[in-house]
Write a protein that holds these residues in place. Structure first.
Motif, PDB file in Angstrom:
ATOM      1  N   VAL A 113      71.633  61.247   4.699  1.00 36.19           N
ATOM      2  CA  VAL A 113      72.729  60.789   3.638  1.00 36.19           C
ATOM      3  C   VAL A 113      72.116  61.206   2.505  1.00 36.19           C
ATOM      4  N   ASP A 114      73.324  62.109   1.696  1.00 39.35           N
ATOM      5  CA  ASP A 114      73.182  62.885   0.655  1.00 39.35           C
ATOM      6  C   ASP A 114      73.887  62.048  -0.468  1.00 39.35           C
ATOM      7  N   LEU A 115      72.887  61.877  -1.599  1.00 39.59           N
ATOM      8  CA  LEU A 115      73.338  61.163  -2.973  1.00 39.59           C
ATOM      9  C   LEU A 115      73.403  62.445  -3.885  1.00 39.59           C
ATOM     10  N   GLU A 116      74.437  62.742  -4.449  1.00 38.17           N
ATOM     11  CA  GLU A 116      74.915  64.110  -5.396  1.00 38.17           C
ATOM     12  C   GLU A 116      75.007  63.205  -6.787  1.00 38.17           C
ATOM     13  N   ASN A 117      74.271  63.670  -7.713  1.00 39.99           N
ATOM     14  CA  ASN A 117      74.420  63.322  -9.217  1.00 39.99           C
ATOM     15  C   ASN A 117      75.914  64.076  -9.634  1.00 39.99           C
ATOM     16  N   GLY A 118      76.910  63.262  -9.950  1.00 40.56           N
ATOM     17  CA  GLY A 118      78.052  63.927 -10.572  1.00 40.56           C
ATOM     18  C   GLY A 118      78.356  63.273 -11.864  1.00 40.56           C
ATOM     19  N   GLY A 119      77.309  62.573 -12.526  1.00 42.71           N
ATOM     20  CA  GLY A 119      77.853  61.613 -13.736  1.00 42.71           C
ATOM     21  C   GLY A 119      77.664  62.665 -14.935  1.00 42.71           C
ATOM     22  N   GLY A 120      77.383  63.723 -14.817  1.00 44.14           N
ATOM     23  CA  GLY A 120      77.522  64.554 -16.112  1.00 44.14           C
ATOM     24  C   GLY A 120      76.016  64.432 -17.359  1.00 44.14           C
ATOM     25  N   ARG A 121      75.244  63.856 -16.559  1.00 40.83           N
ATOM     26  CA  ARG A 121      73.968  63.636 -17.163  1.00 40.83           C
ATOM     27  C   ARG A 121      72.749  63.479 -16.151  1.00 40.83           C
ATOM     28  N   ASP A 122      71.264  63.434 -16.572  1.00 37.85           N
ATOM     29  CA  ASP A 122      70.462  63.092 -15.835  1.00 37.85           C
ATOM     30  C   ASP A 122      70.280  61.591 -15.455  1.00 37.85           C
ATOM     31  N   CYS A 123      70.110  61.323 -14.239  1.00 37.36           N
ATOM     32  CA  CYS A 123      69.702  59.883 -14.126  1.00 37.36           C
ATOM     33  C   CYS A 123      68.669  59.677 -12.947  1.00 37.36           C
ATOM     34  N   SER A 124      68.294  58.585 -12.692  1.00 36.89           N
ATOM     35  CA  SER A 124      66.937  58.346 -11.941  1.00 36.89           C
ATOM     36  C   SER A 124      67.264  57.281 -10.539  1.00 36.89           C
ATOM     37  N   LEU A 125      66.633  57.517  -9.677  1.00 36.55           N
ATOM     38  CA  LEU A 125      66.656  56.601  -8.499  1.00 36.55           C
ATOM     39  C   LEU A 125      65.289  56.399  -7.934  1.00 36.55           C
ATOM     40  N   ALA A 126      65.109  55.196  -7.294  1.00 39.25           N
ATOM     41  CA  ALA A 126      63.612  55.069  -7.156  1.00 39.25           C
ATOM     42  C   ALA A 126      63.791  53.869  -5.788  1.00 39.25           C
ATOM     43  N   GLY A 127      63.066  54.002  -4.646  1.00 39.91           N
ATOM     44  CA  GLY A 127      62.993  53.158  -3.641  1.00 39.91           C
ATOM     45  C   GLY A 127      63.971  53.368  -2.424  1.00 39.91           C
ATOM     46  N   TYR A 128      64.380  52.518  -2.017  1.00 41.50           N
ATOM     47  CA  TYR A 128      65.340  52.562  -0.683  1.00 41.50           C
ATOM     48  C   TYR A 128      66.810  52.263  -0.989  1.00 41.50           C
ATOM     49  N   ALA A 129      67.745  52.851  -0.494  1.00 43.26           N
ATOM     50  CA  ALA A 129      69.143  52.633  -0.493  1.00 43.26           C
ATOM     51  C   ALA A 129      69.266  51.385   0.464  1.00 43.26           C
ATOM     52  N   GLY A 130      70.304  50.592   0.204  1.00 42.60           N
ATOM     53  CA  GLY A 130      70.662  49.791   1.430  1.00 42.60           C
ATOM     54  C   GLY A 130      71.619  50.241   2.468  1.00 42.60           C
ATOM     55  N   VAL A 131      71.496  49.896   3.659  1.00 44.99           N
ATOM     56  CA  VAL A 131      72.005  50.635   4.673  1.00 44.99           C
ATOM     57  C   VAL A 131      72.437  49.796   5.892  1.00 44.99           C
ATOM     58  N   ASP A 132      73.924  49.569   6.265  1.00 44.91           N
ATOM     59  CA  ASP A 132      74.386  48.548   6.918  1.00 44.91           C
ATOM     60  C   ASP A 132      75.270  49.375   8.012  1.00 44.91           C
ATOM     61  N   LEU A 133      74.993  49.158   9.211  1.00 43.95           N
ATOM     62  CA  LEU A 133      76.092  49.809  10.293  1.00 43.95           C
ATOM     63  C   LEU A 133      77.179  48.644  10.580  1.00 43.95           C
ATOM     64  N   LYS A 134      78.423  48.933  10.329  1.00 48.14           N
ATOM     65  CA  LYS A 134      79.598  48.357  10.686  1.00 48.14           C
ATOM     66  C   LYS A 134      79.722  48.242  12.231  1.00 48.14           C
ATOM     67  N   THR A 135      79.775  47.199  13.094  1.00 46.21           N
ATOM     68  CA  THR A 135      79.971  47.407  14.648  1.00 46.21           C
ATOM     69  C   THR A 135      81.100  46.536  15.035  1.00 46.21           C
ATOM     70  N   ASN A 136      81.482  46.593  16.249  1.00 42.53           N
ATOM     71  CA  ASN A 136      82.466  45.696  16.664  1.00 42.53           C
ATOM     72  C   ASN A 136      81.830  44.463  17.077  1.00 42.53           C
ATOM     73  N   SER A 137      80.591  44.170  16.860  1.00 40.25           N
ATOM     74  CA  SER A 137      79.830  42.917  17.100  1.00 40.25           C
ATOM     75  C   SER A 137      79.282  42.388  15.694  1.00 40.25           C
ATOM     76  N   GLY A 138      79.481  43.010  14.839  1.00 39.81           N
ATOM     77  CA  GLY A 138      78.989  42.409  13.475  1.00 39.81           C
ATOM     78  C   GLY A 138      78.418  43.647  12.567  1.00 39.81           C
ATOM     79  N   THR A 139      77.740  43.345  11.752  1.00 37.60           N
ATOM     80  CA  THR A 139      76.907  43.954  10.944  1.00 37.60           C
ATOM     81  C   THR A 139      75.385  44.430  11.468  1.00 37.60           C
ATOM     82  N   VAL A 140      74.881  45.532  11.504  1.00 40.07           N
ATOM     83  CA  VAL A 140      73.594  45.712  11.825  1.00 40.07           C
ATOM     84  C   VAL A 140      72.800  46.321  10.358  1.00 40.07           C
ATOM     85  N   SER A 141      71.930  45.756   9.863  1.00 38.82           N
ATOM     86  CA  SER A 141      71.232  45.939   8.604  1.00 38.82           C
ATOM     87  C   SER A 141      69.857  47.043   9.067  1.00 38.82           C
TER      88      SER A 141
END
Length: 224
Positions: A113-141
């Motif tokens: 998964v790519d996160l590209e900064n398109g905000g026109g300024r420097d910005c910071s990220l730290a830690g983990y992104a939240g990820v959930d898979l949507k399935t036909n049996s519900g959400t898998v985190s």
């Protein structure tokens, strides 16, 4: 008459002696009182001079030290800001995309998964992104891998990548069909839903199988 004259003379002499004694006492009292007054004045002048000197030294010392510390502190803060204290990246500033990154022969599937900064300024990220898979049996985190997650500063147009790993469905059955990928950037509540680029399904398990896992920001592929 002679006796009376002698008495008057004696009284006059006694009065004279008494006046002389009083004058001497007053003079002595004046002499004994004057030095302490002079001494007090000298002590007061000396004390004020000393206190003034001490105050001047104290002010100079404090002013010099305070000024230096303030300057250094301001410089340090400015430097820290330039080195990584940029404001956090918001979801709206990021262009988020996902691609299959599975390598042949791997026992697990991988999505990058790519996160590209398109905000026109420097910005910071730290830690983990939240990820959930949507399935036909519900959400898998996705579970975090637990690897270190240092802060990343993105200049405008720069990209940071993290990986998601998941168990491959090789059971021959239909498994749990994946219908979408939901990504929430670190420290954000707004999510982005993407098409799932990996394997079409997850194996059906009783919860004891390999979990879906997400790596920290900066992990390229292989989920960590």
């Amino acid at each position: 008459m002679r006796v009376r004259k002698l008495t008057i003379a004696a009284m006059a002499l006694a009065a004279g002696l008494s006046l002389t004694a009083c004058q001497n006492d007053d003079a002595a009292a004046g002499q004994s009182t004057a030095p302490p007054a002079a001494s007090t004045a000298a002590s007061s002048d000396g004390g004020s001079g000393s206190a003034g000197s001490d105050s001047a030294e104290s002010s100079n010392g404090t002013g010099g030290t305070g000024g230096t510390e303030g300057t250094e502190g301001s410089g340090g803060t400015g430097g820290a800001g330039e080195e990584g204290k940029a404001a956090k990246c918001s979801t709206d500033e990021l262009e988020i995309t996902a691609a299959d990154a599975t390598v042949g022969g791997d026992t697990e599937g991988t999505v990058a998964v790519d996160l590209e900064n398109g905000g026109g300024r420097d910005c910071s990220l730290a830690g983990y992104a939240g990820v959930d898979l949507k399935t036909n049996s519900g959400t898998v985190s996705a579970e975090r891998t637990g690897d270190p997650a240092p802060r990343v500063v993105l200049k405008d147009g720069e990209t940071v990548t993290f990986g998601i790993t998941y168990p491959v469905n090789d059971s021959g059955g239909s498994g749990v069909r994946i219908t979408g990928l939901v990504v929430t950037p670190p420290d954000e509540t707004k999510s982005v839903t993407l098409d799932w680029p990996g394997g079409a399904s997850l194996p059906v398990t009783d919860g004891s199988g390999t979990p879906v896992r997400v790596g920290p920001l900066g992990s390229a592929g292989q989920g960590g």
